[in-house]
Structures are given as C-alpha cells and as structure tokens.
Enzyme design. Structure first.
Site, PDB file in Angstrom:
ATOM      1  N   CYS A  59       1.097  -0.786  -0.161  1.00  0.00           N
ATOM      2  CA  CYS A  59      -0.367  -0.160  -0.076  1.00  0.00           C
ATOM      3  C   CYS A  59       0.822   1.459   0.168  1.00  0.00           C
ATOM      4  O   CYS A  59       1.231   1.797   0.651  1.00  0.00           O
ATOM      5  CB  CYS A  59      -0.810  -0.446   1.415  1.00  0.00           C
ATOM      6  SG  CYS A  59      -1.496   1.682   1.638  1.00  0.00           S
ATOM      7  N   CYS A  62       0.097   3.925   2.823  1.00  0.00           N
ATOM      8  CA  CYS A  62       0.851   3.345   3.814  1.00  0.00           C
ATOM      9  C   CYS A  62       2.054   3.382   4.085  1.00  0.00           C
ATOM     10  O   CYS A  62       2.970   4.272   5.533  1.00  0.00           O
ATOM     11  CB  CYS A  62       0.705   1.685   4.039  1.00  0.00           C
ATOM     12  SG  CYS A  62      -1.249   1.378   4.440  1.00  0.00           S
TER      13      CYS A  62
END
Length: 136
Positions: A59, A62
């Site tokens: 991600c 993230c």
C-alpha cells in the site's frame, strides 16, 4: 484485504521502497496475536492509550505515512504505537473489520474509542494530540 486509501499527495514520489524501517522508533511491530495481547496489557498497566496502525507493505499511502507515524511515536511517548501488517495477520485484521489501509485505531483500556481511515497526516496528528492530552 481491503483497499489503499490516500488522502494527500506525498512529499516524494518514491513508491518502490519496502515498508519503512521503524525499528529505531517508538513503534512496536505486531507479528502475532500474542504480541498484540502483551502490548495491550502493557499499555493498560502503564495507563497508556494505544494508536494501532493497520497497514500493508503493498500500500503506497501506508508506506508514505509510515515515517510520519514513526515521528509521532517519538514525539508522543505517553502513547503506545503499534503497527499490524494486514496480510501477515489477516484473520486478526479481519476481526477488526479493516476495509482499507491504512486504518488507525485509538484504544483506551483495550477498547476502541476512535478510528481514522486513510493516510491523512493532519487528522492523524490532530487525534494523537487530542488523545495525548497535549496542547500546542
């Protein structure tokens, strides 16, 4: 498991880095349910609130917010910061109803009191400041 949620553009566009190394930060990497339980118990004994970051290595948002999260952990030492990889602990993450990454949960005495979905630095810091009791 879930989707990535980006809220703001990153300061740099290097999205090929692996998960940011937070080993020298005040962030505890959770790799088992037992470690989670231990850290929650420690936080309760110490009267600390917990900020749990449910994240994924694939991600991009993230990875982009991870250094910021690490910086906040160093700044707000009255809180306990945890990081859970949703793929490594898929069943556990599902039990927390993680629909997108990153998802941040704020816990007091092991109970959820707030949640933030997405890589929104401003909102994350705002909630951490609120829960730490610090006023700037």
């Amino acid at each position: 498991m879930g989707n990535c949620v980006a809220v703001q553009k990153a300061d740099n566009d290097d999205q090929d880095d692996a998960m940011i190394d937070l080993s020298n930060r005040n962030v505890h990497i959770i790799t088992t349910k037992e470690i989670w339980d231990q850290k929650i118990s420690e936080a309760m004994q110490d009267g600390k609130m917990v900020v749990a970051n449910f994240t994924a290595s694939w991600c991009a948002p993230c990875r982009l917010i991870a250094p910021f999260f690490g910086g906040l952990s160093d700044k707000f030492t009255s809180l306990m910061f945890l990081m859970v990889d949703v793929d490594e602990l898929a069943d556990f993450s599902s039990s927390w109803d993680i629909q997108a990454t990153p998802t941040f949960y704020f816990l007091r005495d092991g109970e959820k009191i707030d949640k933030l979905v997405g890589a929104n630095r401003h909102e994350l810091e705002k909630k951490i400041v609120k829960f730490s009791g610090l006023i700037f």
